[in-house]
Design an enzyme around this catalytic site. Sequence first.
Site, PDB file in Angstrom:
ATOM      1  N   HIS A  64       0.854  -1.196   0.000  1.00  0.00           N
ATOM      2  CA  HIS A  64       0.000   0.000   0.000  1.00  0.00           C
ATOM      3  C   HIS A  64       0.896   1.255   0.000  1.00  0.00           C
ATOM      4  O   HIS A  64       1.934   1.266   0.675  1.00  0.00           O
ATOM      5  CB  HIS A  64      -0.858  -0.023   1.263  1.00  0.00           C
ATOM      6  CG  HIS A  64      -2.118   0.783   1.170  1.00  0.00           C
ATOM      7  ND1 HIS A  64      -2.118   2.143   0.945  1.00  0.00           N
ATOM      8  CD2 HIS A  64      -3.417   0.431   1.291  1.00  0.00           C
ATOM      9  CE1 HIS A  64      -3.362   2.587   0.947  1.00  0.00           C
ATOM     10  NE2 HIS A  64      -4.165   1.573   1.136  1.00  0.00           N
ATOM     11  N   GLY A 108       0.427  -4.991   1.797  1.00  0.00           N
ATOM     12  CA  GLY A 108      -0.768  -5.276   0.997  1.00  0.00           C
ATOM     13  C   GLY A 108      -0.444  -5.965  -0.321  1.00  0.00           C
ATOM     14  O   GLY A 108      -1.291  -6.618  -0.911  1.00  0.00           O
ATOM     15  N   TYR A 138      -5.217  -4.452  10.126  1.00  0.00           N
ATOM     16  CA  TYR A 138      -5.612  -5.026   8.833  1.00  0.00           C
ATOM     17  C   TYR A 138      -7.105  -5.359   8.868  1.00  0.00           C
ATOM     18  O   TYR A 138      -7.674  -5.644   9.926  1.00  0.00           O
ATOM     19  CB  TYR A 138      -4.777  -6.267   8.515  1.00  0.00           C
ATOM     20  CG  TYR A 138      -4.444  -6.348   7.033  1.00  0.00           C
ATOM     21  CD1 TYR A 138      -3.671  -5.349   6.434  1.00  0.00           C
ATOM     22  CD2 TYR A 138      -4.920  -7.363   6.237  1.00  0.00           C
ATOM     23  CE1 TYR A 138      -3.377  -5.391   5.081  1.00  0.00           C
ATOM     24  CE2 TYR A 138      -4.625  -7.418   4.870  1.00  0.00           C
ATOM     25  CZ  TYR A 138      -3.851  -6.416   4.304  1.00  0.00           C
ATOM     26  OH  TYR A 138      -3.568  -6.440   2.960  1.00  0.00           O
TER      27      TYR A 138
HETATM   28  C1  LCV Z   1       4.976   4.771  -0.170  1.00  0.00           C
HETATM   29  C2  LCV Z   1       7.076   3.943  -0.658  1.00  0.00           C
HETATM   30  C3  LCV Z   1       6.701   2.663  -0.199  1.00  0.00           C
HETATM   31  C4  LCV Z   1       5.368   2.489   0.275  1.00  0.00           C
HETATM   32  N1  LCV Z   1       4.542   3.566   0.279  1.00  0.00           N
HETATM   33  O1  LCV Z   1      13.900   1.668  -1.939  1.00  0.00           O
HETATM   34  O2  LCV Z   1      -0.051  -4.313   4.948  1.00  0.00           O
HETATM   35  S1  LCV Z   1      -0.100  -3.053   5.629  1.00  0.00           S
HETATM   36  O3  LCV Z   1      -1.220  -2.967   6.540  1.00  0.00           O
HETATM   37  O4  LCV Z   1       1.158  -2.693   6.285  1.00  0.00           O
HETATM   38  C5  LCV Z   1      -0.351  -1.856   4.392  1.00  0.00           C
HETATM   39  C6  LCV Z   1      -0.765  -0.559   5.006  1.00  0.00           C
HETATM   40  C7  LCV Z   1       0.882  -1.741   3.540  1.00  0.00           C
HETATM   41  O5  LCV Z   1       0.990  -2.399   2.532  1.00  0.00           O
HETATM   42  O6  LCV Z   1       1.799  -0.858   4.003  1.00  0.00           O
HETATM   43  C8  LCV Z   1       3.042  -0.772   3.201  1.00  0.00           C
HETATM   44  C9  LCV Z   1       3.978  -1.861   3.689  1.00  0.00           C
HETATM   45  N2  LCV Z   1       5.224  -1.793   2.942  1.00  0.00           N
HETATM   46  C10 LCV Z   1       6.425  -1.732   3.511  1.00  0.00           C
HETATM   47  O7  LCV Z   1       6.575  -1.734   4.732  1.00  0.00           O
HETATM   48  C11 LCV Z   1       7.641  -1.632   2.572  1.00  0.00           C
HETATM   49  C12 LCV Z   1       8.164  -0.193   2.642  1.00  0.00           C
HETATM   50  N3  LCV Z   1       9.269  -0.012   1.718  1.00  0.00           N
HETATM   51  C13 LCV Z   1      10.516  -0.507   2.008  1.00  0.00           C
HETATM   52  O8  LCV Z   1      10.768  -1.159   3.027  1.00  0.00           O
HETATM   53  C14 LCV Z   1      11.575  -0.241   0.966  1.00  0.00           C
HETATM   54  O9  LCV Z   1      11.100   0.788   0.103  1.00  0.00           O
HETATM   55  C15 LCV Z   1      11.850  -1.498   0.098  1.00  0.00           C
HETATM   56  C16 LCV Z   1      12.553  -2.587   0.967  1.00  0.00           C
HETATM   57  C17 LCV Z   1      10.531  -2.054  -0.480  1.00  0.00           C
HETATM   58  C18 LCV Z   1      12.772  -1.082  -1.071  1.00  0.00           C
HETATM   59  O10 LCV Z   1      13.898  -0.425  -0.529  1.00  0.00           O
HETATM   60  P1  LCV Z   1      14.811   0.434  -1.494  1.00  0.00           P
HETATM   61  O11 LCV Z   1      15.937   0.922  -0.680  1.00  0.00           O
HETATM   62  O12 LCV Z   1      15.065  -0.319  -2.735  1.00  0.00           O
HETATM   63  P2  LCV Z   1      13.510   2.945  -1.045  1.00  0.00           P
HETATM   64  O13 LCV Z   1      13.134   2.544   0.330  1.00  0.00           O
HETATM   65  O14 LCV Z   1      14.548   3.991  -1.212  1.00  0.00           O
HETATM   66  O15 LCV Z   1      12.155   3.414  -1.775  1.00  0.00           O
HETATM   67  C19 LCV Z   1      12.190   4.159  -2.972  1.00  0.00           C
HETATM   68  C20 LCV Z   1      11.099   5.207  -2.845  1.00  0.00           C
HETATM   69  O16 LCV Z   1       9.822   4.540  -2.754  1.00  0.00           O
HETATM   70  C21 LCV Z   1       9.150   4.956  -1.576  1.00  0.00           C
HETATM   71  C22 LCV Z   1      10.250   5.353  -0.612  1.00  0.00           C
HETATM   72  O17 LCV Z   1       9.726   6.229   0.369  1.00  0.00           O
HETATM   73  C23 LCV Z   1      11.238   6.021  -1.545  1.00  0.00           C
HETATM   74  O18 LCV Z   1      10.719   7.307  -1.828  1.00  0.00           O
HETATM   75  P3  LCV Z   1      11.757   8.574  -1.879  1.00  0.00           P
HETATM   76  O19 LCV Z   1      12.639   8.279  -3.052  1.00  0.00           O
HETATM   77  O20 LCV Z   1      10.840   9.749  -2.033  1.00  0.00           O
HETATM   78  O21 LCV Z   1      12.499   8.553  -0.553  1.00  0.00           O
HETATM   79  N4  LCV Z   1       8.358   3.843  -1.041  1.00  0.00           N
HETATM   80  C24 LCV Z   1       8.776   2.576  -0.847  1.00  0.00           C
HETATM   81  N5  LCV Z   1       7.782   1.832  -0.317  1.00  0.00           N
HETATM   82  N6  LCV Z   1       4.891   1.287   0.699  1.00  0.00           N
HETATM   83  N7  LCV Z   1       6.238   4.999  -0.650  1.00  0.00           N
END
Ligand code: LCV
Length: 259
Positions: A64, A108, A138
């Site tokens: 999400h 999600g 959730y």
């Molecule tokens: C907005 C994002 C996101 C993101 N939203 O790249 O299931 S529930 O209830 O939890 C539900 C509410 C849900 O699905 O929540 C989301 C759960 N997802 C996560 O916890 C994963 C969050 N993301 C990460 O941990 C990392 O981004 C991963 C491991 C996926 C990839 O890491 P990596 O180092 O390759 P970055 O973190 O640098 O991400 C690149 C850009 O995408 C945004 C993040 O904020 C960053 O934006 P900026 O370049 O502006 O800093 N991004 C990543 N995931 N779920 N934005």
Amino acid sequence: MALIITETQDAIGTIVMNHTARRNALSEALIGEITLALDAFREQSMRAVVLRAPAGAKVWSAGHDVGELPTGGRDPLGWSDPLRVLIRAIQEYPAPVLALIEGGVWGGACELAMACDILVATPEATFAITPAKLGVPYNLGGLLTVLNMIPLPVAKEMLFTAQPIPVAQALNLGVVNYVRPADQIETFVYALAAQMVANSPLSISVMKEELRLLSSARSITPDLFERIQGLRRVVYDSHDYHEGITAFSEKRKPRFLGR
Ligand code: LCV
């Protein structure tokens, strides 16, 4: 800018989630394009759909779009939330949807993958169900998708730890149908889809809908429904929910206080 790439060949429609800058975070915009593509495939009588990220992706989808979650006072995963709309679109598409999974599947997006009918992943794929990490309650339909796929002790472990599990464990659990190396997965998935396309589309679409109805058939009383709504409201109205969302946007670890 298009956030997805679509193609059709031999009655198989392909959707490539291509918002790589945001790691395919399931934003309203990305979900809107995916659902429009599914509508178009239905019009074109596509007999199978493949949902994937670009070849070689390190992240299938980051789940999400946290930036689009309400900051409190409103159910973050209500019926009309884009993620719920997408899950239903996949589950109600009248033909097999095959998830071709490379990279990490987060939050999600795990439910999105599990809403697909067939899951094929590379050895590097991982699956993390993350509400507890964000302080999100959730929703019931989402938990039912998980419960229909994962034995309860493992579902609880994934939900309570919010940690990724490796694809080997997902394969052992039957969550994933097959694991194939990155250089073979595409040929394998399209050959599997072609087998289904060669069969009766009416028979398959009816059996898919029957299985959806059977797997979601649960009796729930109004009292039970209202109790669950009340429990979830306590969470999304809490300090911890707001802290989880804020900490994510500030790129820091949340400090949960249990209230
Ligand atoms: C907005 C994002 C996101 C993101 N939203 O790249 O299931 S529930 O209830 O939890 C539900 C509410 C849900 O699905 O929540 C989301 C759960 N997802 C996560 O916890 C994963 C969050 N993301 C990460 O941990 C990392 O981004 C991963 C491991 C996926 C990839 O890491 P990596 O180092 O390759 P970055 O973190 O640098 O991400 C690149 C850009 O995408 C945004 C993040 O904020 C960053 O934006 P900026 O370049 O502006 O800093 N991004 C990543 N995931 N779920 N934005």
